[in-house]
Design a protein around this motif. Sequence first.
Motif: not given
Lengths: 164, 164, 164
Positions: C30-58
Motif C-alpha cells: 500500500t505504501t509503494a502504491a501510494a508512492m506511484g509504484l506499480e505493485v505485484n503480489m504473488f501469494f504462495t504456500f502459507y501466504g495464499l491463505g491471506l487471499l481467503k474471504k474469511d481471514l482468521n489470522l493467528k
Amino acid sequence: MSSQANATSMSMIVTKGTLDWAYPPFILATTAAAMGLEVNMFFTFYGLGLLKKDLNLKISTLGNPAMEMPMMGMHMALPNIVSALPGVDGLATSMMKDLIKKKGVASIEELRELAIEAEVKMVACQMTMDLFEYKMEDMIAGPELGGAATFIEMASKSDINLYI
Amino acid sequence: MSSQANATSMSMIVTKGTLDWAYPPFILATTAAAMGLEVNMFFTFYGLGLLKKDLNLKISTLGNPAMEMPMMGMHMALPNIVSALPGVDGLATSMMKDLIKKKGVASIEELRELAIEAEVKMVACQMTMDLFEYKMEDMIAGPELGGAATFIEMASKSDINLYI
Amino acid sequence: MSSQANATSMSMIVTKGTLDWAYPPFILATTAAAMGLEVNMFFTFYGLGLLKKDLNLKISTLGNPAMEMPMMGMHMALPNIVSALPGVDGLATSMMKDLIKKKGVASIEELRELAIEAEVKMVACQMTMDLFEYKMEDMIAGPELGGAATFIEMASKSDINLYI
C-alpha cells in the motif's frame, strides 16, 4: 533498468532447511532456468543442509505460520501442545510427503537434480560448513565453496535477487 | 541494467530478532560495505530489537527449520516437547554462543559495531517503535527513524534489495 | 541502473500466513502504491491463505523470533512450554489484535482492501491451490491464477523484488 527490461539472471540466498521451505528456492530456480535465466543459489545457515547427499527433510509444523497442516484435504489446526509431542512432526512429515506424492509434485531430490541438470550455479557457505561442522563427503558433488562476498558479487550482477 | 553491471548499493529490510537470524543481515551488511557498496538497513518488527543497547539474543530452537542444533560438533535433533521445556532454549542459546566463540565467529554486538564504523545507514521503523512501545533511550545512538516509505525510497535507489 | 534511478515497480512473493507476518507485505504494497509504484503480489504456500474471504489470522508466538510478545506495553517472555499450551496462542492473538486496535494500526482486512483499491496486482499460486485443496469460492474476487513463471516474469520487469 527500464521497467520493460527482461531479466537475464537471478540470485537466491537459501537459508531455510525444512521440507516445506525447501520448495520455493528449487521451484523458482528450475522455473527461471527453464525460462532461460542464469540462476545462482547460495546455500547458508539451515539451508546448507539442502546440499547434503542424504536429505531427510522434516516439515516444521511449529514453523508453519498458519499453524494448520493440509492433510489429505482436511485442514487440521494442531494445538501447539499436540504438535510439540514426539512423533507428531514425523506424522505431519509423512502425511505431507504422501500429499506431495498424491498431487504429483516433484520431490526436493528431483527438483535439485533438475536444477543441477539446468546448470544452476550452487555455492555452499564456507562459514556455515565450519560452524555446523558439515563434512564435504556428506555433501553432493558440484557446489563450490564461497562466502558472503561471493553472494554479493553474484547479486550485483543479477536482475532478480531473493533472500529465502 | 546490464548483467555485467556492478552494484553500488544494497538495501535490506530486517524483520527477525533471534541470535541465529541476526547474523545474515549483519554479515551481508559488513561484507558489502567492505566491498565498497553503500548499505542501508531498515529494522522493523522483531528485527527492531537488534538496535537495542542491551542485546540479549536467544536462539530459536523452535524456529530452526532443520529442527536440529549444532552443538559442539554433534547434531542433536531435539524432539519438540524437549525443546519446549523451560530452560532448553536457554541451554541451546548458551551452547550456540559457546560454539560461535570457539569457532572465532564475531558476536552480533561486534558485527553491529563494525557496520556502524563502515557507515552502514540504519533506520528504525517508527510504527514498530510505537507498536512494541520501545523507548529511544533503550536503543543505540545513530539510527534515524523512518517508515515503509523510507525503505521504498532506499530500495528504489539500490541495486540489491533483500527482505530478511 | 544508476543509483539515482527511481523505481517504477515492485514485486513481492508472499509466503507466510500469520497475523504478524501478514503486515509487512500489505504495508509495503500500500505504501509503494501510494508512492506511484506499480505493485505485484504473488501469494504462495502459507501466504495464499491471506487471499481467503474469511481471514482468521493467528499470531505465531512460536514463530516470534524474539520469543516475547508485546502485550499492552509489557514485554512478556513466554517460556515455550507455556506458549505451547492450548489457548495461549489464542490469548496472544487477541492481545495482539487489541494492541493493534489501541494503536490505531489498520487490520489486515483493511490493508488488503486498500491494496485492491490501489490496483495492486494480486496473483494466487495455482500449485498451492491444488496442494492445499483451497476452493475458488473461499477466496476473494480479483486475484488471477498463476505459477512460478508468472512471478519470474513480474520480477524480471520490477526494480524492487522481495521474497517475504
